[in-house]
Design a protein around this motif. Structure first.
Motif, short mmCIF file in Angstrom:
data_model
loop_
_atom_site.label_atom_id
_atom_site.label_comp_id
_atom_site.label_asym_id
_atom_site.label_seq_id
_atom_site.Cartn_x
_atom_site.Cartn_y
_atom_site.Cartn_z
N ASP A 102 -36.31 46.70 48.33
CA ASP A 102 -37.31 46.31 47.32
C ASP A 102 -37.44 47.34 46.20
O ASP A 102 -38.47 47.41 45.55
CB ASP A 102 -38.68 46.07 48.01
N HIS A 133 -34.85 41.87 45.42
CA HIS A 133 -35.02 40.54 44.83
C HIS A 133 -35.48 40.62 43.38
O HIS A 133 -35.93 39.62 42.82
CB HIS A 133 -36.02 39.72 45.66
N HIS A 134 -35.40 41.81 42.78
CA HIS A 134 -35.85 41.96 41.39
C HIS A 134 -34.75 41.61 40.41
O HIS A 134 -33.66 42.18 40.46
CB HIS A 134 -36.32 43.39 41.12
N ALA A 178 -38.44 40.74 48.98
CA ALA A 178 -37.33 41.44 49.63
C ALA A 178 -37.29 41.02 51.10
O ALA A 178 -36.23 40.93 51.72
CB ALA A 178 -37.51 42.94 49.50
#
Ligand SMILES: [Mn+2]
Length: 318
Positions: free
Chosen positions: A81, A105-106, A125
């Motif tokens: 993350d 997940h960014h 995440a």
């Protein structure tokens, strides 16, 4: 290099030990993802340890009831993350350029790791970690369920934000089916329970509220002086960035938190179509389309000016 789920799963399977780095100002998702990875690796007979620049707030204790710290030299450095090395805080100097595997997940992930598994379509995440659990065929017990649920619930604002996908509902449905973990209790601890200081803080934050750009941009400011006066620490401010977004007519909600004498952490939230990841990148930061942040320096008035200018640009007003 971007890698897929299978390659990331192989890396976890093939290592003997790992440090798992999570971002500064830790939240439910990075703590959940980091701790879940710890349990997964330990379950596979490997050594693991979660490392964070800041102390993990007490209200997350229920996720690491079975966590035990041990000393070892890691074979693999994992980041969970963490979109940007800068977010490692004081550990950036130690692990900068050394992360072997980033699980994230960014959309703004900077690709700083040697191998990056990034799924911008994942709500959290923890959702990415869940898919890894499935590939690794790891048994999902209550401690993993607590971590994964908490990460998905917190990053979706309790299934309220637009990143709440069918997939994340499916994952939670599956977790609900196979475990007795009390999700309602987790929701209460994560979303409803606040310290007295925090509630007073919220009222001061509302008092500090200012409206700009014809009401499209609403700002609250939290200074160190306010924190001291209310006897709350920075970790109790999680979620406060939602306040400016509650105002009718607002497009971009901005929360300014003073970090030290002349630096301010900015959190931006978008109510509708404004892309705050883009706006924050104008200011040297980044994040998600609807939730992003940056760090600014100068006087508070200076910082506000910079923000208004960037928001105006982002909204196409200049
Ligand atoms: Mn996250």
């Amino acid at each position: 290099m971007e890698i897929d789920f299978n390659s990331a799963a192989e890396m976890l399977k093939n290592c003997k030990s790992a440090y798992i780095l999570i971002h500064q100002s830790p939240d439910g998702d990075c703590i959940g993802a980091g701790t879940a990875l710890y349990y997964i690796l330990r379950g596979m007979g490997k050594k693991a340890r979660v490392i964070c620049s800041d102390t993990i707030p007490k209200r997350y204790d229920f996720m690491h009831e079975e966590y035990a710290e041990e000393e070892f030299e890691p074979e693999l450095i994992i980041a969970a993350d963490v979109a940007d090395e800068k977010l490692l805080g004081k550990y950036k100097e130690v692990y900068g350029g050394k992360v072997d595997l980033c699980i994230d997940h960014h959309i703004s992930n900077t690709g700083y790791a040697k191998n990056t598994l990034v799924r911008p379509d994942a709500s959290a995440a923890c959702e990415v970690v869940y898919e890894l659990i499935k590939i690794l065929n790891v048994d999902i017990d209550d401690k993993l369920t607590k971590c994964i649920y908490t990460g998905i619930a917190t990053d979706t604002g309790c299934f309220k934000y637009e990143n709440t996908t069918a997939r994340c509902h499916e994952i939670v449905a599956e977790l609900k089916r196979i475990s007795d973990v009390n999700f309602a209790w987790i929701n209460r601890i994560m979303f409803d329970v606040k310290s007295r200081g925090r509630l007073k803080m919220e009222s001061m934050a509302v008092d500090s509220m200012e409206h700009f750009l014809d009401g499209k941009c609403t700002m609250i400011s939290i200074t160190m002086e306010m924190l001291e006066k209310m006897d709350v620490d920075a970790s109790e401010l999680e979620g406060i960035a939602g306040i400016p977004l509650q105002v009718e007519g607002v497009e971009v909600g901005v929360t300014i938190k003073q970090r030290d004498e002349d630096s301010y952490k900015i959190s931006m939230r978008s109510a509708n179509d404004a892309n705050v990841s883009e706006i924050c990148s104008l200011l040297g930061g980044g994040g998600h389309i609807k939730a992003a942040g940056c760090l600014l320096h100068g006087s508070l008035e200076d910082v506000k000016k910079q923000i208004i200018e960037a928001v105006a640009k982002g909204l196409g007003l200049c």
